[in-house]
Structure formats: C-alpha cells, structure tokens
Design an enzyme around this catalytic site. Structure first.
Site, short mmCIF file in Angstrom:
data_model
loop_
_atom_site.label_atom_id
_atom_site.label_comp_id
_atom_site.label_asym_id
_atom_site.label_seq_id
_atom_site.Cartn_x
_atom_site.Cartn_y
_atom_site.Cartn_z
CB SER A 150 -14.00 51.05 0.49
OG SER A 150 -13.18 50.72 -0.26
CE1 TYR A 163 -15.93 54.25 -3.67
CE2 TYR A 163 -13.91 52.75 -3.34
CZ TYR A 163 -15.40 53.16 -3.04
OH TYR A 163 -16.02 51.68 -2.59
N1 LIG Z 1 -18.70 46.24 -3.60
C1 LIG Z 1 -17.40 46.60 -3.30
O1 LIG Z 1 -16.87 46.11 -4.62
C2 LIG Z 1 -17.63 47.53 -2.29
C3 LIG Z 1 -16.55 47.69 -1.47
C4 LIG Z 1 -15.34 48.21 -0.62
C5 LIG Z 1 -16.87 49.18 -0.15
N2 LIG Z 1 -18.13 49.57 -0.98
C6 LIG Z 1 -18.98 50.33 0.05
O2 LIG Z 1 -20.17 49.70 -0.20
C7 LIG Z 1 -21.24 50.82 -0.12
C8 LIG Z 1 -23.46 50.03 -1.10
O3 LIG Z 1 -22.19 49.57 -2.09
P1 LIG Z 1 -22.62 47.80 -3.26
O4 LIG Z 1 -20.97 47.69 -3.78
O5 LIG Z 1 -23.52 47.75 -1.87
O6 LIG Z 1 -23.45 49.30 -4.51
P2 LIG Z 1 -24.55 49.15 -5.28
O7 LIG Z 1 -24.94 50.37 -6.00
O8 LIG Z 1 -24.90 47.06 -5.19
O9 LIG Z 1 -25.88 49.36 -3.62
C9 LIG Z 1 -25.71 51.00 -3.30
C10 LIG Z 1 -27.11 51.40 -3.48
O10 LIG Z 1 -27.13 53.14 -2.82
C11 LIG Z 1 -27.91 53.82 -3.47
N3 LIG Z 1 -27.49 54.82 -3.17
C12 LIG Z 1 -26.71 55.64 -4.61
N4 LIG Z 1 -26.47 57.25 -3.87
C13 LIG Z 1 -26.80 57.09 -2.94
C14 LIG Z 1 -27.11 58.69 -2.27
N5 LIG Z 1 -26.84 59.34 -2.44
N6 LIG Z 1 -28.51 58.85 -1.12
C15 LIG Z 1 -29.41 57.21 -1.03
N7 LIG Z 1 -28.75 56.48 -1.59
C16 LIG Z 1 -28.05 56.30 -3.07
C17 LIG Z 1 -28.33 53.19 -4.60
O11 LIG Z 1 -29.08 53.60 -5.27
C18 LIG Z 1 -28.34 51.28 -4.44
O12 LIG Z 1 -29.57 51.48 -4.44
C19 LIG Z 1 -20.79 51.47 -1.20
O13 LIG Z 1 -20.36 52.61 0.44
C20 LIG Z 1 -20.10 51.00 -1.56
O14 LIG Z 1 -18.34 52.12 -1.59
C21 LIG Z 1 -18.97 48.29 -2.22
#
Ligand SMILES: NC(=O)c1ccc[n+]([C@@H]2O[C@H](COP(=O)([O-])OP(=O)(O)OC[C@H]3O[C@@H](n4cnc5c(N)ncnc54)[C@H](O)[C@@H]3O)[C@@H](O)[C@H]2O)c1
Length: 276
Positions: A150, A163
C-alpha cells in the site's frame, strides 16, 4: 516440473493463486487473470466469497477453484500451495499475496490484539505466501509474485501505525526478494495504491469517527478502480518492473518522501495537527 514451459509474460495463461480473491482488488486480479487465459485458485478466509469469484470466472469460461485459507496460518498456506497444484494439475506459475485487512486509530487506541490481528493477515500472510511459493518457483525454474502492499508502506500517515508497519514490511520483503531473485527467472512486483473503493473499510477495524468519512468522501473520490489497479499491476509485472504505484497522489507522496524525507515528515506533522 521441467516439462512445464514458461510464458514470457507471467500474467498470460497463468496458473495462479490469488489470496483474498473473494472481494475488492483480489477479485479484480482473479477476473483479469481469467481474461488473460489463466486458471485461477481463489483463496479466501471467506469461502463463500471465493466461490462467488469462481462463479464469475466460470461465466467467462475461465477455469477456477475456490479454497478456504487463512493466510496468517502457515500450515493453511502450505496446504494451499499443494492443493493448488493438485486442483490445476499444473505447477503454480504466479502467486498474488493480496489478502489484507484495514486497521485505524491513534497509536494509544490500538490494543496489542489489534496489532497481532493486522500483522497476522497483512504481514505474515505475505511472508507465508513467499515462503511456500519461492522454493517451488526455484524448482520450476520460473515464476512470478505480486505482493499487495500500500502507499501506507511509505507515507507514514497518522492514525494508521500498525497498518503502516505491516505495509512497510511487505514493501521491504518485496524489494529484497526482487534483488535476490534478479538473476533468476522469477519476477516480483509490489503494489502500493492509495485509496481504492473496495470493502476494506467495511471489513476493517476503523474507528467510527472515520468510517463515514472513508465511505462517503474518500472512497468516492478515490482516483482509480480495483479493475484498473489489477490490470496495471499485471502489465508492470509482465515488463519485469518491481513497483506499481497506480495513482497520482501515491506517486506524489513517493517522490516527496524520496526527495526530502525531512521536509516530508515535517509537512505530514504540520498537516495532521492542522486538520485534526
Ligand atoms: N482498498 C484500498 O484502499 C487499499 C489501498 C491500499 C492497499 N490495499 C490492500 O489491498 C489488499 C486487498 O484489500 P481490498 O481493498 O480489496 O479489501 P477487501 O476487504 O475488499 O478484500 C479483502 C479480502 O481478503 C480476505 N481476507 C481477509 N483476511 C484474510 C485472511 N486472514 N486470509 C485470507 N483472506 C483474508 C477478505 O475475506 C476479503 O475477501 C489488502 O492487502 C489491502 O491492504 C487496499
């Protein structure tokens, strides 16, 4: 294993494992890999969500399988690595360590259990993914890894300490792996976005004073979609690039931090005390 030939673009016709594939960025990675002729193992702690992604892939004629996996549990990721090969009848050629959770709050508002929870998923999840797949790729003679970090990994945004720490760890892990594997045929890319509209706020532990703001303002003004982020990251992986920094604000923070870290942190402290 030597019989399995390598595709010069690892996102094409991949035999992929995507963690956290049931939602958001992970789901977009899985769907994009399907469009690129790939077979995808969709792993998620929420099996029903992973199954929905598999159904979407099937609608587009892509082969996909759902597996329940908590990426924080080493033995579950070890089992995933074995099961994925059995399901696809082919060695895995690409792993996307994407699963992650959101955690916000001032440093002294966070419990140790909060720290353990976010570290378990966001950092150990990626460590486990790399630990179990790198040896397999070395044995195969090629492979590719995308780690989802991120912009939080370098922006040091206040009220996101734990985080931020997990994402800095993912960034450092990916940079080190890239250097170690440079001479091999194993590509590494690390994704560092700012806000992308997904379920991360809804699924995370975010103080209520922020959830409204995040849902209604920031997420709606986010500059890019999870689909665009997935496409860009896969394209950069194919080109052998290490970093994917998709949005303009993420690029700006990256530049400011590198050009003048002192000025950047002063600016950060000033703007935090001004706006809070
Ligand atoms: N959305 C944002 O703004 C953003 C920005 C930067 C980075 N990210 C990163 O992107 C990645 C995906 O996040 P997202 O935004 O799509 O969120 P999201 O909540 O939409 O999806 C995350 C998925 O991970 C699964 N999950 C959670 N804990 C888990 C575990 N212990 N084992 C396996 N699966 C698990 C959840 O069930 C969900 O399906 C993450 O690593 C997040 O930190 C997101």
């Amino acid at each position: 294993m030597g019989l399995f030939s390598k595709n010069s673009k690892p996102s094409q016709q991949a035999y992929a494992v995507v963690t956290g594939a049931g939602s958001g960025i992970g789901q977009s990675f899985a769907l994009e890999l399907g469009k690129r002729g790939g077979t995808v193992v969709c792993a998620d702690i929420n099996l029903a969500a992973a199954e929905k992604t598999v159904a979407l892939l099937a609608e587009h004629g892509a082969k996909a399988y759902a597996v329940a996996c908590d990426v924080g549990q080493a033995e579950q990721v070890a089992a995933l690595a074995e099961q994925a090969e059995q399901l696809m009848q082919h060695p895995v050629t690409l792993v996307i360590n994407n699963a992650g959770v959101g955690l916000g709050g001032k440093f002294d508002e966070l419990s140790l259990e909060d720290w353990q929870w976010v570290t378990h998923v966001n950092l150990w999840g990626v460590i486990h993914g790399c630990h179990y797949f790198v040896p397999k790729f070395k044995k195969l003679g090629h492979g590719a890894i995308i780690n989802v970090a991120s912009a939080a990994g370098y922006t040091a945004a206040p009220e996101m300490t734990a985080y931020n720490v997990t994402k800095s760890g993912v960034l450092a892990l990916s940079e080190t792996l890239f250097a170690e594997l440079k001479k091999s045929d194993i590509k590494v890319n690390v994704l560092c976005p700012t806000l992308v509209p997904t379920n991360i706020i809804k699924n995370g532990r975010i103080p209520s004073r922020y959830s409204g703001l995040a849902d209604h303002a920031l997420m709606n003004f986010a500059m890019t979609t999870s689909e665009a982020v997935a496409k860009l990251t896969l394209n950069r992986l194919d080109k052998g690039k290490l970093y994917t920094i998709p949005q303009l604000d993420a690029k700006l923070f990256w530049l400011m931090k590198r050009v003048s870290p002192n000025l950047y942190t002063k600016f950060l402290g000033f703007s935090y005390s001004f706006f809070k």
